[in-house]
Enzyme design. Structure first.
Site, PDB file in Angstrom:
ATOM      1  N   GLY A 129       1.601  -1.959   7.433  1.00  0.00           N
ATOM      2  CA  GLY A 129       2.289  -2.876   8.333  1.00  0.00           C
ATOM      3  C   GLY A 129       2.462  -2.284   9.724  1.00  0.00           C
ATOM      4  O   GLY A 129       2.338  -2.984  10.732  1.00  0.00           O
TER       5      GLY A 129
ATOM      6  N   GLN B 212       8.810  -7.756   5.219  1.00  0.00           N
ATOM      7  CA  GLN B 212       9.791  -7.909   4.136  1.00  0.00           C
ATOM      8  C   GLN B 212       9.734  -9.283   3.463  1.00  0.00           C
ATOM      9  O   GLN B 212      10.362  -9.487   2.437  1.00  0.00           O
ATOM     10  CB  GLN B 212      11.210  -7.672   4.665  1.00  0.00           C
ATOM     11  CG  GLN B 212      11.497  -6.227   5.030  1.00  0.00           C
ATOM     12  CD  GLN B 212      11.536  -5.287   3.828  1.00  0.00           C
ATOM     13  OE1 GLN B 212      11.771  -5.706   2.698  1.00  0.00           O
ATOM     14  NE2 GLN B 212      11.305  -4.013   4.070  1.00  0.00           N
TER      15      GLN B 212
ATOM     16  N   SER C  17       2.419  -5.822   4.397  1.00  0.00           N
ATOM     17  CA  SER C  17       2.180  -4.501   3.831  1.00  0.00           C
ATOM     18  C   SER C  17       2.259  -4.622   2.304  1.00  0.00           C
ATOM     19  O   SER C  17       3.293  -5.031   1.765  1.00  0.00           O
ATOM     20  CB  SER C  17       3.265  -3.554   4.352  1.00  0.00           C
ATOM     21  OG  SER C  17       3.100  -2.287   3.806  1.00  0.00           O
TER      22      SER C  17
ATOM     23  N   HIS D  14       2.577  -2.646  -0.207  1.00  0.00           N
ATOM     24  CA  HIS D  14       3.505  -1.903  -1.077  1.00  0.00           C
ATOM     25  C   HIS D  14       4.900  -2.521  -1.118  1.00  0.00           C
ATOM     26  O   HIS D  14       5.741  -2.116  -1.922  1.00  0.00           O
ATOM     27  CB  HIS D  14       3.553  -0.414  -0.696  1.00  0.00           C
ATOM     28  CG  HIS D  14       4.273  -0.079   0.574  1.00  0.00           C
ATOM     29  ND1 HIS D  14       5.574   0.348   0.586  1.00  0.00           N
ATOM     30  CD2 HIS D  14       3.874  -0.089   1.863  1.00  0.00           C
ATOM     31  CE1 HIS D  14       5.942   0.597   1.846  1.00  0.00           C
ATOM     32  NE2 HIS D  14       4.921   0.336   2.636  1.00  0.00           N
TER      33      HIS D  14
ATOM     34  N   THR E  21     -14.842   2.533   6.949  1.00  0.00           N
ATOM     35  CA  THR E  21     -15.160   1.998   5.621  1.00  0.00           C
ATOM     36  C   THR E  21     -13.902   1.440   4.961  1.00  0.00           C
ATOM     37  O   THR E  21     -12.861   2.096   4.923  1.00  0.00           O
ATOM     38  CB  THR E  21     -15.785   3.111   4.739  1.00  0.00           C
ATOM     39  OG1 THR E  21     -16.921   3.592   5.438  1.00  0.00           O
ATOM     40  CG2 THR E  21     -16.192   2.586   3.378  1.00  0.00           C
TER      41      THR E  21
ATOM     42  N   CYS F  20      20.906  10.888   8.513  1.00  0.00           N
ATOM     43  CA  CYS F  20      21.702  12.120   8.523  1.00  0.00           C
ATOM     44  C   CYS F  20      21.077  13.115   9.481  1.00  0.00           C
ATOM     45  O   CYS F  20      19.922  13.469   9.314  1.00  0.00           O
ATOM     46  CB  CYS F  20      21.694  12.738   7.128  1.00  0.00           C
ATOM     47  SG  CYS F  20      23.131  12.340   6.194  1.00  0.00           S
TER      48      CYS F  20
END
Ligand code: PLP
Length: 389
Positions: A85, A193, A213, A215, A251, A341
């Protein structure tokens, strides 16, 4: 699911492995693994080769392209495969500036970094104007402000995401399409999303560009696509061979492309039943949070946000923030927080900072994102552990 229930010894007793971070990535569907394994085993030919081995790989790619186009009701020629994405977003934004001579971009401060950082870099590189649309206190786009911003003669691209990955707010695509059309602006939407989780009909809805995307919808990592409306002519992203109509040389990843098409096909086949299941889980989590904690808040209105995401602001002390994800992880629960963090301090995410009041920004928050693999037991376990923290 049994798959997720490996028992370990944890701080608060025996624990399971509970995956509630489906906005980050999703587990492959077994049918996708089967399909990909078949391609990896049987179709190793280079799709650019003219012999039968190559032709069979090329055929699989084009069948996958057609299958994806059918799900989105667009032309197969409008689907360009990319590695993810992020790449598709980069390609579209760069092309709009370089090839379509866009000199102004309207976007928002709650975009994913794949869009936000890309625009920031190109803004300096190409000296373009960037305007950020106002975000309301429920995390949604202020459409009145967008309309005002669009009232300008500059050649403009509007880049606004469909479903926000941290808080699940949903953009009204119809409204933004119509505002863009009325003001001659191009419209790009980051649909990473939402693709595979809701229907988008690109014949009914004249969006210029969108991205996906695999995944995120139970397909493989390392593959995505850009939708580029037919009349729009762009220059190549990668130079070299003629793959992807010369727009993206290299490719093709045949097994990934086939896996993505299969994942999308199944997602749409099961969309209604899985949406009902996941929506019920989200509702159950809201009920359980309200039942077990006082002063629970949410980033974004959970009644209006997308059905698989919820961002919970917990009524815990500020000093519990840094340890929260760690403690959940130690107890086998995978969730995310819209915070990063850094050197021991916990900073609120750029998304939350864009609209949450200061007092809520100081409280710990977690993003819980579901898939059809989750169960009520997962939520009971999460609540149980949260109560002990
Ligand atoms: N856009 C959104 C809204 C996302 O949630 C993500 C991933 O988290 C991306 C873009 C980047 O996608 P990819 O991981 O395929 O590069």
């Amino acid at each position: 699911m049994l798959f997720f229930q490996r028992y370990k010894i944890a701080k608060f007793g025996p624990m399971k492995n509970i995956y509630l971070d489906n906005a980050s990535t999703t587990a492959l569907r077994p049918e996708v693994i089967t399909e990909m394994t078949k391609v990896l085993t049987e179709n190793f030919g280079n799709p650019s080769s003219s012999h039968a081995f190559g032709r069979s790989s090329k055929n699989l790619i084009e069948l996958s392209r057609k299958s994806i186009a059918k799900q989105l009701n667009c032309n197969a020629k409008e689907i360009i495969f990319t590695s993810c994405g992020t790449e598709a977003n980069n390609f579209i934004i760069l092309s709009c500036i370089r090839d379509l001579k866009v000199n102004r971009i309207i976007t928002s401060k709650i975009e994913h970094h794949a869009v936000l950082h890309t625009i920031e870099v190109f803004q300096k590189q190409f000296d373009i104007q960037v305007d950020y649309v106002n975000i309301l206190e429920d995390g949604t786009v202020d459409y009145n402000d967008l309309e005002e911003l669009l009232n300008d003669d500059k050649k403009t691209l509007v880049s606004l995401m469909h479903v926000n990955n941290e808080i699940g707010t949903v953009l009204n695509l119809e409204k933004v399409v119509s505002l863009c059309k009325n003001n001659n602006a191009y419209f790009h939407t980051d649909t990473v999303q939402s693709i595979g989780k809701t229907k988008i009909d690109l014949t009914e809805l004249p969006i210029d560009f969108l991205v996906a995307s695999a995944h995120k919808f139970h397909g493989p990592k390392g593959i995505g696509f850009a939708f580029i409306r037919k009349q729009i002519v762009l220059q190549p992203l990668l130079l070299g061979g003629e793959q992807e109509k010369g727009l993206r040389a290299g490719t093709e990843s045949v097994h990934n492309i086939v896996g993505m098409a299969k994942a999308l096909e199944i997602s749409f086949e099961k969309l209604e039943q899985e949406k009902i299941k996941v929506s019920k889980l989200k509702r159950y989590l809201i009920e359980q949070l309200n039942l077990n904690f006082t002063e629970i808040s949410f980033a974004g209105n959970p009644e209006d946000t997308f059905y698989n995401v919820i961002n919970v602001i917990l009524p815990f002390d500020e000093n519990k923030t840094s340890m929260l994800l760690f403690q959940l992880d130690m107890n086998g629960i995978a969730v995310s927080r819209g915070s990063a963090c850094q050197s021991g301090s916990v900073k609120p995410s750029h998304v939350l900072k864009a609209f949450l009041p200061k007092e809520l920004l100081q409280k710990p928050n977690i993003r819980v994102s579901f898939s059809h693999n989750n169960t009520k037991d997962d939520i009971d376990y999460l609540i149980d552990i949260l109560k002990k923290i």
